[in-house]
Design an enzyme around this catalytic site. Structure first.
Site, mmCIF file in Angstrom:
data_model
loop_
_atom_site.group_PDB
_atom_site.id
_atom_site.type_symbol
_atom_site.label_atom_id
_atom_site.label_comp_id
_atom_site.label_asym_id
_atom_site.label_seq_id
_atom_site.Cartn_x
_atom_site.Cartn_y
_atom_site.Cartn_z
ATOM 1 N N TYR A 1 23.329 3.971 -6.871
ATOM 2 C CA TYR A 1 21.985 4.274 -7.133
ATOM 3 C C TYR A 1 21.936 5.735 -6.725
ATOM 4 O O TYR A 1 20.558 6.210 -6.549
ATOM 5 C CB TYR A 1 21.232 3.417 -5.417
ATOM 6 C CG TYR A 1 21.658 3.392 -4.445
ATOM 7 C CD1 TYR A 1 22.250 4.587 -3.407
ATOM 8 C CD2 TYR A 1 23.088 2.507 -4.184
ATOM 9 C CE1 TYR A 1 22.584 4.919 -2.596
ATOM 10 C CE2 TYR A 1 23.107 2.594 -2.988
ATOM 11 C CZ TYR A 1 23.638 3.963 -1.515
ATOM 12 O OH TYR A 1 23.987 3.642 -0.284
ATOM 13 N N LYS B 1 23.973 10.941 -0.882
ATOM 14 C CA LYS B 1 24.256 10.660 -2.677
ATOM 15 C C LYS B 1 23.986 11.470 -3.868
ATOM 16 O O LYS B 1 24.881 11.909 -4.702
ATOM 17 C CB LYS B 1 24.624 9.431 -2.799
ATOM 18 C CG LYS B 1 25.744 8.573 -1.893
ATOM 19 C CD LYS B 1 27.004 8.996 -1.396
ATOM 20 C CE LYS B 1 27.680 7.970 -1.019
ATOM 21 N NZ LYS B 1 29.272 8.040 -0.842
HETATM 22 C C1 HXC Z 1 20.207 1.739 11.863
HETATM 23 C C2 HXC Z 1 22.052 2.555 12.916
HETATM 24 C C3 HXC Z 1 23.066 1.606 12.548
HETATM 25 C C4 HXC Z 1 22.032 0.782 12.019
HETATM 26 C C5 HXC Z 1 24.289 2.944 13.520
HETATM 27 N N1 HXC Z 1 22.897 3.648 13.553
HETATM 28 N N2 HXC Z 1 23.989 2.323 12.683
HETATM 29 N N3 HXC Z 1 20.496 2.798 12.956
HETATM 30 N N4 HXC Z 1 21.021 0.881 12.026
HETATM 31 N N5 HXC Z 1 22.786 -0.477 11.677
HETATM 32 C C6 HXC Z 1 21.800 5.530 13.884
HETATM 33 C C7 HXC Z 1 23.065 5.061 16.217
HETATM 34 O O1 HXC Z 1 21.759 4.160 16.751
HETATM 35 C C8 HXC Z 1 22.762 6.300 16.668
HETATM 36 O O2 HXC Z 1 21.349 6.827 16.611
HETATM 37 C C9 HXC Z 1 23.202 7.042 15.198
HETATM 38 O O3 HXC Z 1 22.883 6.269 13.765
HETATM 39 C C10 HXC Z 1 24.436 7.344 14.828
HETATM 40 O O4 HXC Z 1 25.393 6.410 15.294
HETATM 41 P P1 HXC Z 1 26.773 6.153 15.501
HETATM 42 O O5 HXC Z 1 27.210 5.251 15.703
HETATM 43 O O6 HXC Z 1 27.196 7.129 16.936
HETATM 44 O O7 HXC Z 1 27.295 7.158 14.579
HETATM 45 P P2 HXC Z 1 29.365 7.021 14.266
HETATM 46 O O8 HXC Z 1 30.038 6.593 15.351
HETATM 47 O O9 HXC Z 1 29.021 8.495 13.768
HETATM 48 O O10 HXC Z 1 28.862 6.314 12.899
HETATM 49 C C11 HXC Z 1 28.742 5.760 11.460
HETATM 50 C C12 HXC Z 1 27.653 4.969 11.004
HETATM 51 C C13 HXC Z 1 28.562 4.207 11.132
HETATM 52 C C14 HXC Z 1 27.558 5.675 9.302
HETATM 53 C C15 HXC Z 1 26.835 4.619 12.629
HETATM 54 O O11 HXC Z 1 28.425 2.949 10.721
HETATM 55 C C16 HXC Z 1 30.659 4.176 9.786
HETATM 56 O O12 HXC Z 1 31.287 4.809 11.280
HETATM 57 N N6 HXC Z 1 30.611 3.922 9.095
HETATM 58 C C17 HXC Z 1 31.476 5.160 8.478
HETATM 59 C C18 HXC Z 1 31.954 3.071 7.290
HETATM 60 C C19 HXC Z 1 31.134 2.781 6.531
HETATM 61 O O13 HXC Z 1 30.067 3.163 7.198
HETATM 62 N N7 HXC Z 1 31.469 2.324 5.756
HETATM 63 C C20 HXC Z 1 30.625 2.125 4.894
HETATM 64 C C21 HXC Z 1 30.645 2.648 3.069
HETATM 65 S S1 HXC Z 1 29.626 1.670 1.919
HETATM 66 P P3 HXC Z 1 21.195 7.098 17.241
HETATM 67 O O14 HXC Z 1 19.779 7.745 17.434
HETATM 68 O O15 HXC Z 1 20.958 6.102 18.882
HETATM 69 O O16 HXC Z 1 22.030 8.014 18.087
HETATM 70 C C22 HXC Z 1 28.578 3.190 1.065
HETATM 71 C C23 HXC Z 1 28.406 2.377 -0.781
HETATM 72 C C24 HXC Z 1 27.914 1.273 -0.498
HETATM 73 O O17 HXC Z 1 28.322 4.257 0.885
HETATM 74 C C25 HXC Z 1 27.273 0.591 -2.013
HETATM 75 C C26 HXC Z 1 27.323 -0.702 -2.462
HETATM 76 C C27 HXC Z 1 27.031 -0.964 -3.520
HETATM 77 P P1 NAP Z 2 35.264 2.070 4.349
HETATM 78 O O1 NAP Z 2 36.305 1.648 3.242
HETATM 79 O O2 NAP Z 2 34.463 2.398 5.097
HETATM 80 O O3 NAP Z 2 35.543 3.741 4.057
HETATM 81 C C1 NAP Z 2 35.283 4.759 4.320
HETATM 82 C C2 NAP Z 2 35.905 5.920 5.116
HETATM 83 O O4 NAP Z 2 35.320 7.213 5.315
HETATM 84 C C3 NAP Z 2 37.123 4.953 5.910
HETATM 85 O O5 NAP Z 2 37.911 5.023 6.338
HETATM 86 C C4 NAP Z 2 36.114 6.374 7.460
HETATM 87 O O6 NAP Z 2 37.184 5.879 7.842
HETATM 88 C C5 NAP Z 2 36.016 7.273 6.845
HETATM 89 N N1 NAP Z 2 34.831 8.139 7.351
HETATM 90 C C6 NAP Z 2 33.512 7.574 8.048
HETATM 91 N N2 NAP Z 2 33.139 8.647 8.282
HETATM 92 C C7 NAP Z 2 33.452 9.800 8.686
HETATM 93 C C8 NAP Z 2 33.811 11.065 8.931
HETATM 94 N N3 NAP Z 2 32.964 11.700 9.755
HETATM 95 N N4 NAP Z 2 35.463 12.152 8.910
HETATM 96 C C9 NAP Z 2 36.047 11.630 8.373
HETATM 97 N N5 NAP Z 2 36.160 10.036 8.047
HETATM 98 C C10 NAP Z 2 35.264 9.589 7.459
HETATM 99 O O7 NAP Z 2 34.262 2.181 2.360
HETATM 100 P P2 NAP Z 2 34.171 2.215 0.878
HETATM 101 O O8 NAP Z 2 33.575 0.999 0.597
HETATM 102 O O9 NAP Z 2 35.914 1.817 0.365
HETATM 103 O O10 NAP Z 2 34.171 3.120 0.785
HETATM 104 C C11 NAP Z 2 34.379 4.080 0.088
HETATM 105 C C12 NAP Z 2 33.640 4.934 -0.551
HETATM 106 O O11 NAP Z 2 33.113 4.626 -1.756
HETATM 107 C C13 NAP Z 2 32.415 6.011 0.063
HETATM 108 O O12 NAP Z 2 32.144 7.082 -0.464
HETATM 109 C C14 NAP Z 2 31.488 4.899 -0.348
HETATM 110 O O13 NAP Z 2 30.071 5.729 -0.328
HETATM 111 C C15 NAP Z 2 31.362 4.818 -1.852
HETATM 112 N N6 NAP Z 2 30.953 3.261 -2.965
HETATM 113 C C16 NAP Z 2 31.616 2.150 -2.225
HETATM 114 C C17 NAP Z 2 30.614 1.204 -2.752
HETATM 115 C C18 NAP Z 2 31.760 -0.131 -2.453
HETATM 116 O O14 NAP Z 2 31.285 -1.978 -3.102
HETATM 117 N N7 NAP Z 2 32.715 -0.597 -1.827
HETATM 118 C C19 NAP Z 2 29.738 1.459 -3.721
HETATM 119 C C20 NAP Z 2 29.706 2.066 -4.100
HETATM 120 C C21 NAP Z 2 30.098 3.655 -3.646
HETATM 121 P P3 NAP Z 2 36.631 6.711 9.468
HETATM 122 O O15 NAP Z 2 36.130 5.163 10.409
HETATM 123 O O16 NAP Z 2 38.338 6.266 9.965
HETATM 124 O O17 NAP Z 2 36.304 8.181 10.522
#
Ligand code: HXC
Ligand code: NAP
Length: 284
Positions: A148, A165
């Site tokens: 996207y 992104k």
């Molecule tokens: C709305 C949300 C939310 C949600 C968190 N927030 N989750 N708001 N909906 N579902 C808000 C919180 O209320 C807070 O705002 C702020 O975001 C930060 O949240 P924290 O939990 O304090 O932050 P943090 O611990 O830094 O966590 C970051 C995170 C979390 C992004 C929110 O989900 C995370 O750690 N994600 C890492 C792994 C991940 O997301 N992997 C997926 C990647 S897939 P306030 O105002 O309340 O302080 C990808 C592409 C996939 O990227 C494409 C698929 C085809």
């Molecule tokens: P994932 O397992 O959630 O990977 C995300 C990783 O990022 C976790 O290991 C997480 O570890 C780390 N991370 C998050 N916040 C961080 C921070 N502040 N500092 C350091 N590390 C941090 O998800 P995934 O699906 O493998 O995603 C990997 C990549 O692929 C991402 O760039 C995602 O956007 C991309 N992607 C995935 C998909 C899919 O279908 N899976 C599709 C399109 C793109 P901690 O939480 O321990 O930090």
């Protein structure tokens, strides 16, 4: 092309490699001879991936780091250099994402995702790039984006991620030109859906959504981790030395399904086709 020693002598600094696609890429790079330095926030998954790589006979180390903190990123790079002498390759894989209606987001929710994805990628690239330029050392960077950002110009309900992104892609293409004179090469991969706990738990909220997503896919399946890992290997290898500033989509044709006006005819059952074709024959 995936010869056993393809990445021998390389030291790869990869973010978010305790889990998901980062972990799969790290294991594959190690299998092909690279040393791995993996970073992320939670120690436990980092430790597990590191131990798995070591058990397979390769060298690996980890460091707990939040990529949103530039000082912490610099410390992690120092630790990597202490462990392996030098780092020559960076994979910006760490990400944050969630599904939300944008009007409900807090400013900090936007900052959290943009901080991890865009700022984190910039911080790691800046910290390593500066070192490579100062030492006149070549460097390789691979950024993981999304379809996207790469082809669809955004998506509803994941606005912070779509903005971040898109920024990473702009960074990739801008620096590919600016830093080519320093022999630093930057590319990106835009994956379609690959099953990981991190992405699927946040973006496909139930089994029903997952099934629907699979059925909508032209190949009726999600990506396999080894398919993405092998593409990453190619882009980082010397065999791709003339590929610079490119973003390779790996999604089995999913985004194109939305692009062709008549592609929804994929859902038409054979009986409906028979009727359509029968009507044409009876007219002629
Ligand atoms: C709305 C949300 C939310 C949600 C968190 N927030 N989750 N708001 N909906 N579902 C808000 C919180 O209320 C807070 O705002 C702020 O975001 C930060 O949240 P924290 O939990 O304090 O932050 P943090 O611990 O830094 O966590 C970051 C995170 C979390 C992004 C929110 O989900 C995370 O750690 N994600 C890492 C792994 C991940 O997301 N992997 C997926 C990647 S897939 P306030 O105002 O309340 O302080 C990808 C592409 C996939 O990227 C494409 C698929 C085809
Ligand atoms: P994932 O397992 O959630 O990977 C995300 C990783 O990022 C976790 O290991 C997480 O570890 C780390 N991370 C998050 N916040 C961080 C921070 N502040 N500092 C350091 N590390 C941090 O998800 P995934 O699906 O493998 O995603 C990997 C990549 O692929 C991402 O760039 C995602 O956007 C991309 N992607 C995935 C998909 C899919 O279908 N899976 C599709 C399109 C793109 P901690 O939480 O321990 O930090």
């Amino acid at each position: 092309m995936f010869q056993k020693d393809l990445l021998k002598g390389r030291t790869i600094f990869i973010t978010g490699a305790g889990t998901g696609l980062g972990r799969s890429m790290a294991l594959r790079f190690a299998e092909l001879g690279a040393n791995l330095f993996i970073v992320g926030r939670r120690e436990e998954p980092l430790k597990q991936t590191t131990e798995e790589i070591r058990a397979a006979g390769a060298r690996a180390a980890y460091f707990s780091t939040d990529v949103r903190d530039f000082d912490a990123v610099e410390k992690a790079i120092e630790a990597a250099e202490k462990e392996f002498g030098r780092v020559d390759t960076l994979v910006n894989n760490a990400a944050g994402n969630f599904i939300a209606r944008t009007e409900k987001l807090s400013p900090n929710a936007f900052n959290a995702v943009v901080g991890i994805v865009l700022q984190g990628t910039f911080f790691c690239t800046l910290a390593l790039g500066r070192k490579w330029i100062a030492k006149k050392q070549p460097g390789h960077v691979l950024n993981i984006v999304t379809t996207y950002a790469a082809v669809n110009s955004g998506s509803g309900f994941v606005v912070p991620s779509a903005c971040a992104k898109a920024g990473v892609l702009a960074l990739t293409r801008s620096l590919a030109v600016e830093w080519a004179r320093y022999h630093i090469r930057l590319n990106a991969i835009a994956p379609g859906p690959f099953p990981t706990e991190g992405a699927f738990s946040r973006l496909l909220p139930s089994k029903e959504f997952e099934e629907r997503a699979k059925n909508h896919h032209p190949m009726k399946r999600f990506g396999r981790h080894e398919e993405l890992a092998n593409l990453a290997v190619y882009l980082l290898s010397e065999q791709a030395d003339y590929v610079n500033g490119e973003c390779v989509v790996i999604d089995g044709g999913l985004w194109l399904r939305g692009a062709g006006e008549f592609n929804d005819f994929l859902d038409l059952p054979d009986a409906a086709w028979d009727m359509l074709e029968g009507a044409r024959k009876s007219k002629s």
